[in-house]
Design an enzyme around this catalytic site. Structure first.
Site, short mmCIF file in Angstrom:
data_model
loop_
_atom_site.label_atom_id
_atom_site.label_comp_id
_atom_site.label_asym_id
_atom_site.label_seq_id
_atom_site.Cartn_x
_atom_site.Cartn_y
_atom_site.Cartn_z
CB SER A 142 -12.55 -24.29 47.17
OG SER A 142 -12.74 -23.02 46.56
CE1 TYR A 155 -7.70 -22.67 47.92
CE2 TYR A 155 -9.15 -22.11 46.09
CZ TYR A 155 -8.96 -22.36 47.43
OH TYR A 155 -10.03 -22.32 48.30
#
Length: 265
Positions: A142, A155
């Site tokens: 990501s 995350y």
């Protein structure tokens, strides 16, 4: 590795980017094993596969269950006769809260799905890939895996772990028949927010960072990811935001981090 006539495993294949990866691969002539914890989502993916459904198998697996994952390669090979590649796409985000306010149950869930799930899938399939003439591992990290996003710190840590895992694998496998790619999506228009916050749902899909008018569609993200796999790219930056912030973070990391922090304040 060109995907035509190859068998590719896609995690998170029941939703969002994962579903579009499955459909993209099928349209390019690959056979696909779609993996997801959500059987209803997989059924919906089958319904979208149209004339290609004979080349698609579905596997209801919780990727945080190591024993279940370790039995998956034989299931895929029993159905398709071989396995040539994997796209580890499945992932969830955390509630948008600071680390101080995030309970350990959520922390463990995010780390288990995003990192351990990717690790289990990779280790389970790698011995079979090493026996193929050519094979490919694509892991979806990501933009949050190289750039801190307040409220998504755990995350980001899980996706940074995926980044280093993938880059380490690339170095370890550089003299083998297995190519390795890491993908950094920016904002993609999926329902990961809903899935990630739905009572511990372990669903996949991509990343929901950014404003809606700037987001990639799941179809666009899937095309970028599959193209990166076919071109054996080392790293893939999916989206203008990911490309821009990657450059900025390399040059002035503190300024880049402050821009994101101020934007979310």
């Amino acid at each position: 590795m060109k995907v035509r006539d190859k068998v590719i495993v896609v995690t998170g294949g029941g939703n969002g980017i994962g579903r579009e990866l499955v459909l993209n691969l099928l349209n390019k002539g690959a056979s696909v094993a779609a993996v997801d914890v959500n059987s209803g989502g997989l059924e919906e993916t089958v319904n979208h596969s149209g004339e290609h459904r004979d080349y698609l198998s579905t596997h209801v697996v919780d990727i945080t269950d190591r024993e279940a994952v370790e039995s998956l390669p034989s299931e895929v090979i029993d159905h398709h006769g071989k396995v040539d590649g994997i796209i580890n796409n499945a992932g969830i985000i955390q509630p948008f809260v600071d680390v101080e306010d995030l309970d350990y149950e959520k922390i463990d869930l995010v780390m288990n799905v995003n990192f351990n799930g990717t690790l289990y899938m990779t280790k389970s399939f790698l011995p079979y890939f090493l026996e193929r003439p050519e094979a490919h591992i694509t892991n979806v990290s990501s933009m949050g895996g190289f750039l801190p996003v307040p409220g998504q710190t755990i995350y980001g840590a899980s996706k940074a772990a995926v980044k280093l895992l993938t880059e380490g694998l690339h170095s370890e496998l550089k003299d083998t028949n297995v190519n390795v790619t890491v993908v950094f999506p920016g904002g993609v228009g999926t329902n990961i927010m809903e899935n990630s916050n739905a009572e511990g749902t372990r669903e996949s899909s991509g990343d929901d960072e950014g404003q809606s008018h700037k987001l990639l569609t799941p179809e666009e993200a899937a095309e970028i990811i599959v193209s990166g796999m076919e071109d054996d790219k080392y790293r893939v930056l999916a989206g203008k935001d990911s490309k821009m912030m990657d450059r900025l973070y390399r040059l002035v990391p503190k300024k880049a981090a402050n821009i994101i922090a101020d934007k979310l304040r």
